[in-house]
Design a protein around this motif. Structure first.
Motif, mmCIF file in Angstrom:
data_model
loop_
_atom_site.group_PDB
_atom_site.id
_atom_site.type_symbol
_atom_site.label_atom_id
_atom_site.label_comp_id
_atom_site.label_asym_id
_atom_site.label_seq_id
_atom_site.Cartn_x
_atom_site.Cartn_y
_atom_site.Cartn_z
ATOM 1 N N ASP A 256 0.835 -1.204 0.000
ATOM 2 C CA ASP A 256 0.000 0.000 0.000
ATOM 3 C C ASP A 256 0.867 1.251 0.000
ATOM 4 O O ASP A 256 0.513 2.253 -0.631
ATOM 5 C CB ASP A 256 -0.920 -0.006 1.223
ATOM 6 C CG ASP A 256 -2.020 -1.057 1.132
ATOM 7 O OD1 ASP A 256 -2.030 -1.820 0.141
ATOM 8 O OD2 ASP A 256 -2.857 -1.118 2.054
ATOM 9 N N ARG A 290 -5.872 -6.864 -7.373
ATOM 10 C CA ARG A 290 -5.889 -6.350 -5.999
ATOM 11 C C ARG A 290 -5.151 -5.015 -5.902
ATOM 12 O O ARG A 290 -5.619 -4.071 -5.259
ATOM 13 C CB ARG A 290 -5.258 -7.364 -5.039
ATOM 14 C CG ARG A 290 -6.155 -8.561 -4.762
ATOM 15 C CD ARG A 290 -5.620 -9.423 -3.634
ATOM 16 N NE ARG A 290 -4.387 -10.115 -4.008
ATOM 17 C CZ ARG A 290 -3.170 -9.738 -3.653
ATOM 18 N NH1 ARG A 290 -2.991 -8.651 -2.930
ATOM 19 N NH2 ARG A 290 -2.118 -10.450 -4.021
ATOM 20 N N ASN A 291 -3.979 -4.944 -6.552
ATOM 21 C CA ASN A 291 -3.223 -3.698 -6.515
ATOM 22 C C ASN A 291 -3.960 -2.570 -7.221
ATOM 23 O O ASN A 291 -3.935 -1.414 -6.784
ATOM 24 C CB ASN A 291 -1.850 -3.894 -7.159
ATOM 25 C CG ASN A 291 -0.918 -4.787 -6.357
ATOM 26 O OD1 ASN A 291 0.097 -5.243 -6.867
ATOM 27 N ND2 ASN A 291 -1.246 -5.060 -5.105
ATOM 28 N N SER A 293 -7.210 -2.246 -7.457
ATOM 29 C CA SER A 293 -8.296 -1.827 -6.575
ATOM 30 C C SER A 293 -7.778 -0.902 -5.476
ATOM 31 O O SER A 293 -8.412 0.107 -5.139
ATOM 32 C CB SER A 293 -8.966 -3.052 -5.949
ATOM 33 O OG SER A 293 -9.643 -3.813 -6.922
ATOM 34 N N THR A 294 -6.614 -1.231 -4.927
ATOM 35 C CA THR A 294 -6.034 -0.395 -3.871
ATOM 36 C C THR A 294 -5.673 0.989 -4.412
ATOM 37 O O THR A 294 -5.954 2.004 -3.772
ATOM 38 C CB THR A 294 -4.782 -1.074 -3.272
ATOM 39 O OG1 THR A 294 -5.160 -2.326 -2.707
ATOM 40 C CG2 THR A 294 -4.154 -0.197 -2.199
#
Length: 302
Positions: A256, A290-291, A293-294
């Motif tokens: 993150d 996933r990345n 979306s973050t």
């Protein structure tokens, strides 16, 4: 969804590693149509990578248009022969394979420089015809030319890029280099100037450093239409592995904090371009999704 000025997505929605991990698509979402509709509900952008491995088809392009929302965007990778890559017979249409039977009897691969003029014309025509439905629907943002690692900075290489642009008049081209000669020292200014002069989108990359086939992260906007950041991960140990699945090269899960560091330069870039794309090519399992979306969430918060 993020602001339309910054679109976040991934390179492919059907990568075998993504399907096999079973963490992105819900149970029962197994059809080509179902997967694209599900993906397009999560992200406003995708890069088509299958068109690198074989010529795309107008039939598929029409289906992609129908299965995505009106404001969904595609970038589409150029066919491998056009970008200086070795091209085996199986990547070519059957009639072209037959026409080049003599060549393949003597050599394993075909390169653009060795392709007869009439075959070049035919392949360019088929490629353009296949991607036209996306353009006509207003969903195609760029044709992505990721040049082979051995395409070094030279007048000949620049001439080829301009040929690609002329062959695809009416389309916008994005250029990704994979040899450091394009951005070593004073070469960076020359490369960016060339792209600005010809309204080519410079592809900013995030990738392992210290290799001949890697270039630095150069934040620059060379076309007022579109800017692109393409994220390959930062796994130096796998960057040049051979004989493995393509996704193994890009096995990297951004933290993150790492993604947070991209927010400011992306926002600055978006202030200089009509549209900005962040495309995750770390296509190992569902890492890219996933990345993405973050990063979308971080941009929304900003």
């Amino acid at each position: 969804m993020t602001s339309p000025l910054i679109r976040v997505g991934t390179a492919s929605w059907t990568d075998p590693s993504l399907i096999q991990c079973k963490r992105f698509y819900p149970p029962g979402c197994t059809s080509a149509e179902g997967r694209l509709r599900y993906y397009a509900d999560k992200f406003p952008l995708v890069e088509v990578d299958s068109s690198y491995y074989a010529l795309p088809s107008a039939r598929n392009a029409h289906a992609w248009v129908e299965r995505t929302p009106d404001d969904f965007a595609f970038n589409l990778k150029a066919f491998r022969l056009f970008t200086g890559h070795q091209t085996p017979a199986k990547a070519l249409p059957k009639d072209v394979q037959q026409a080049l039977a003599g060549h393949f009897a003597a050599k394993k691969n075909l390169y653009y420089k060795d392709t007869p003029a009439e075959i070049r014309d035919l392949l360019w025509h088929r490629f353009e015809s296949a991607v036209r439905p996306l353009r006509d629907a207003g969903k195609l943002r760029a044709l992505h030319f990721q040049f082979a690692p051995w395409v070094t900075r030279s007048a000949r290489a620049k001439d080829h890029i301009l040929e690609c642009q002329q062959r695809l008049a009416g389309y916008h081209l994005a250029v990704e280099f994979r040899h450091r000669s394009w951005f070593e020292g004073e070469a960076a200014g020359d490369t960016l100037g060339f792209e600005r002069t010809h309204d080519l989108t410079h592809v900013v990359v995030d990738e392992p450093q210290g290799f001949e086939n890697s270039i630095p992260t150069v934040w620059a906007v060379t076309s007022p239409k579109l800017a692109i950041l393409r994220l390959h991960g930062r796994n130096a140990a796998t960057w040049n592995i051979g004989g493995e699945a393509a996704s193994d090269r890009f096995n990297y899960d951004y933290s993150d904090a790492e993604l947070g560091e991209l927010v400011a330069p992306l926002r600055e870039t978006a202030s200089l371009a009509g549209e900005t794309h962040a495309i995750f090519n770390n296509n190992y399992g569902d890492q890219g999704q996933r990345n993405a979306s973050t990063l979308q969430a971080l941009l929304d918060e900003a």
